[in-house]
Design a protein around this motif. Sequence first.
Motif, PDB file in Angstrom:
ATOM      1  N   GLY A 112       0.791  -1.216   0.000  1.00  0.00           N
ATOM      2  CA  GLY A 112       0.000   0.000   0.000  1.00  0.00           C
ATOM      3  C   GLY A 112       0.833   1.281   0.000  1.00  0.00           C
ATOM      4  N   GLU A 113       2.126   1.192  -0.101  1.00  0.00           N
ATOM      5  CA  GLU A 113       2.988   2.375  -0.075  1.00  0.00           C
ATOM      6  C   GLU A 113       3.232   2.824  -1.516  1.00  0.00           C
ATOM      7  OE1 GLU A 113       6.650   3.249   2.814  1.00  0.00           O
ATOM      8  OE2 GLU A 113       7.127   1.826   1.255  1.00  0.00           O
ATOM      9  N   ILE A 114       3.244   4.145  -1.767  1.00  0.00           N
ATOM     10  CA  ILE A 114       3.479   4.706  -3.101  1.00  0.00           C
ATOM     11  C   ILE A 114       4.826   5.443  -3.065  1.00  0.00           C
ATOM     12  CG2 ILE A 114       2.668   6.298  -4.859  1.00  0.00           C
ATOM     13  CD1 ILE A 114      -0.150   5.879  -3.747  1.00  0.00           C
ATOM     14  N   ILE A 115       5.643   5.216  -4.100  1.00  0.00           N
ATOM     15  CA  ILE A 115       6.977   5.829  -4.152  1.00  0.00           C
ATOM     16  C   ILE A 115       6.941   6.969  -5.156  1.00  0.00           C
ATOM     17  CG2 ILE A 115       9.389   5.450  -4.743  1.00  0.00           C
ATOM     18  CD1 ILE A 115       9.027   2.560  -3.905  1.00  0.00           C
ATOM     19  N   PHE A 116       7.419   8.131  -4.716  1.00  0.00           N
ATOM     20  CA  PHE A 116       7.548   9.294  -5.589  1.00  0.00           C
ATOM     21  C   PHE A 116       9.040   9.583  -5.786  1.00  0.00           C
ATOM     22  CE2 PHE A 116       3.444   9.932  -3.567  1.00  0.00           C
ATOM     23  CZ  PHE A 116       2.641  10.199  -4.668  1.00  0.00           C
ATOM     24  N   ASN A 117       9.444   9.782  -7.030  1.00  0.00           N
ATOM     25  CA  ASN A 117      10.831  10.142  -7.313  1.00  0.00           C
ATOM     26  C   ASN A 117      10.968  11.652  -7.305  1.00  0.00           C
ATOM     27  OD1 ASN A 117      11.745   7.546  -7.646  1.00  0.00           O
ATOM     28  ND2 ASN A 117      11.330   7.510  -9.844  1.00  0.00           N
ATOM     29  N   THR A 118      11.855  12.152  -6.499  1.00  0.00           N
ATOM     30  CA  THR A 118      12.138  13.590  -6.479  1.00  0.00           C
ATOM     31  C   THR A 118      13.510  13.800  -7.097  1.00  0.00           C
ATOM     32  OG1 THR A 118      13.099  13.422  -4.280  1.00  0.00           O
ATOM     33  CG2 THR A 118      10.772  13.992  -4.408  1.00  0.00           C
ATOM     34  N   PRO A 119      13.694  14.883  -7.806  1.00  0.00           N
ATOM     35  CA  PRO A 119      14.998  15.106  -8.442  1.00  0.00           C
ATOM     36  C   PRO A 119      16.080  15.315  -7.384  1.00  0.00           C
ATOM     37  CG  PRO A 119      13.575  16.998  -8.782  1.00  0.00           C
ATOM     38  CD  PRO A 119      12.752  15.952  -8.099  1.00  0.00           C
ATOM     39  N   THR A 120      17.234  14.767  -7.666  1.00  0.00           N
ATOM     40  CA  THR A 120      18.377  14.954  -6.761  1.00  0.00           C
ATOM     41  C   THR A 120      19.025  16.293  -7.071  1.00  0.00           C
ATOM     42  OG1 THR A 120      19.878  13.867  -8.297  1.00  0.00           O
ATOM     43  CG2 THR A 120      18.818  12.477  -6.642  1.00  0.00           C
ATOM     44  N   GLU A 121      19.991  16.690  -6.284  1.00  0.00           N
ATOM     45  CA  GLU A 121      20.637  17.988  -6.468  1.00  0.00           C
ATOM     46  C   GLU A 121      21.372  18.072  -7.807  1.00  0.00           C
ATOM     47  OE1 GLU A 121      22.942  19.645  -3.335  1.00  0.00           O
ATOM     48  OE2 GLU A 121      21.602  18.869  -1.793  1.00  0.00           O
ATOM     49  N   ASN A 122      21.991  16.987  -8.248  1.00  0.00           N
ATOM     50  CA  ASN A 122      22.688  16.986  -9.546  1.00  0.00           C
ATOM     51  C   ASN A 122      21.696  17.207 -10.676  1.00  0.00           C
ATOM     52  OD1 ASN A 122      25.178  16.569  -8.396  1.00  0.00           O
ATOM     53  ND2 ASN A 122      25.103  14.349  -8.624  1.00  0.00           N
ATOM     54  N   GLU A 123      20.547  16.560 -10.587  1.00  0.00           N
ATOM     55  CA  GLU A 123      19.543  16.743 -11.630  1.00  0.00           C
ATOM     56  C   GLU A 123      18.976  18.141 -11.590  1.00  0.00           C
ATOM     57  OE1 GLU A 123      16.746  13.612 -10.917  1.00  0.00           O
ATOM     58  OE2 GLU A 123      18.065  12.061 -11.688  1.00  0.00           O
TER      59      GLU A 123
END
Length: 130
Positions: A112-123
Motif C-alpha cells: 500500500g505504499e506509493i513511491i515518488f521520485n524527487t529530483p536529486t541535487e545533480n539533476e
Amino acid sequence: MKNDKTVTRMQNRYIKDTQTKKKIKNRRRVALARRLSGLAIILAIVFGALFFTYTKQALLLQEKKAEKVKTEQKLADSKKEEKALKGQINKLHDDDYIAKLARSEYYLSKEGEIIFNTPTENEKKKTSAN
C-alpha cells in the motif's frame, strides 16, 4: 796569440763524491715526485668512487622514503575504507536499515505504499543550467 781561458774541472775524489750525491738526490726527488703523484691519483680514484657510491645511496634512500610515504598513505586509506566497510557490515545486521536501503536504492515498497521520485541535487543543477 789566442787568449784561451778554458777552465778544466778538477777530477778529484771530493768532486766525484759531490756529483754522485747530487745525482742520487735528484733521483730520489724524481722518485718521490712519482710516488706522490701516483698516490694522489689512487686517492682521487678512491674518493671519486666513494663520492659516487654515497650519491647513489643518497638517491636510493630518498626514493625509498618517498615510496614509504606513499605506502603509509595507502595504508591509512585502506584502514579508513576498512573502518567504513565494518560500519556498513554492522548496519547491514539491522533490519530497519536494510528495509530503508532497499526502499531508497531499489525502489521497493511496503504493501500500500506509493513511491515518488524527487529530483536529486545533480539533476536540479542540470535542469537549472539549461
